[in-house]
Design an enzyme around this catalytic site. Sequence first.
Site, PDB file in Angstrom:
ATOM      1  N   THR A  34       0.820  -1.212   0.000  1.00 29.31           N
ATOM      2  CA  THR A  34       0.000   0.000   0.000  1.00 29.31           C
ATOM      3  C   THR A  34       0.858   1.268   0.000  1.00 29.31           C
ATOM      4  O   THR A  34       0.579   2.192  -0.770  1.00 29.31           O
ATOM      5  CB  THR A  34      -0.987  -0.015   1.185  1.00 29.31           C
ATOM      6  OG1 THR A  34      -1.789  -1.199   1.092  1.00 29.31           O
ATOM      7  CG2 THR A  34      -1.879   1.209   1.185  1.00 29.31           C
ATOM      8  N   GLU A  42       1.158   9.396  -5.959  1.00 28.10           N
ATOM      9  CA  GLU A  42       1.671  10.756  -5.757  1.00 28.10           C
ATOM     10  C   GLU A  42       2.626  11.151  -6.884  1.00 28.10           C
ATOM     11  O   GLU A  42       2.605  12.297  -7.343  1.00 28.10           O
ATOM     12  CB  GLU A  42       2.357  10.876  -4.396  1.00 28.10           C
ATOM     13  CG  GLU A  42       1.366  10.908  -3.259  1.00 28.10           C
ATOM     14  CD  GLU A  42       1.974  11.451  -1.993  1.00 28.10           C
ATOM     15  OE1 GLU A  42       1.564  12.560  -1.590  1.00 28.10           O
ATOM     16  OE2 GLU A  42       2.859  10.794  -1.428  1.00 28.10           O
ATOM     17  N   HIS A  68      -7.329   0.318  -0.823  1.00 34.47           N
ATOM     18  CA  HIS A  68      -6.554  -0.721  -1.519  1.00 34.47           C
ATOM     19  C   HIS A  68      -7.453  -1.951  -1.562  1.00 34.47           C
ATOM     20  O   HIS A  68      -7.651  -2.620  -0.551  1.00 34.47           O
ATOM     21  CB  HIS A  68      -5.250  -0.989  -0.785  1.00 34.47           C
ATOM     22  CG  HIS A  68      -4.238  -1.680  -1.611  1.00 34.47           C
ATOM     23  ND1 HIS A  68      -2.909  -1.690  -1.276  1.00 34.47           N
ATOM     24  CD2 HIS A  68      -4.327  -2.390  -2.761  1.00 34.47           C
ATOM     25  CE1 HIS A  68      -2.227  -2.374  -2.187  1.00 34.47           C
ATOM     26  NE2 HIS A  68      -3.079  -2.819  -3.099  1.00 34.47           N
TER      27      HIS A  68
END
Length: 132
Positions: A34, A42, A68
């Site tokens: 994750t 990002e 997730h």
Amino acid sequence: MTLAPGLQARLLIMVEREDTATKIGSGDVPVLATPRLLALAEQATVRAIADALAPGQTSVGTRVSLEHLEASPIGTHVEIAVELTEVDGRRLVFGFTAHDRKAVVASGTIERVVVDRERFLARLVRGGETTR
């Protein structure tokens, strides 16, 4: 180019050992971690706006919401797509999804703020040393 909703970027990766929860330490299974997934999302937000920022500007992350949903084992190709959905002054909101050939792996939002790079870094100076 200006900062406006609709700016997009995509990244395509193949999950490798270095991307796994086992390697990163966020778990003990050999699937896409994750934290690695978030870093990739990002990275895509940074790419989406790179050409729209003025010289000397950058953006910093301020808020994340991530679900997730599916595990991606080593060897899986995962595409991360981001889109700038809201511009509120210096605040930018991106929606993102990650998917493999079978399913949506993750989705969420990332907020970033546009800052002047030099002023931002100057605020980090404490006692004559830069915090790293």
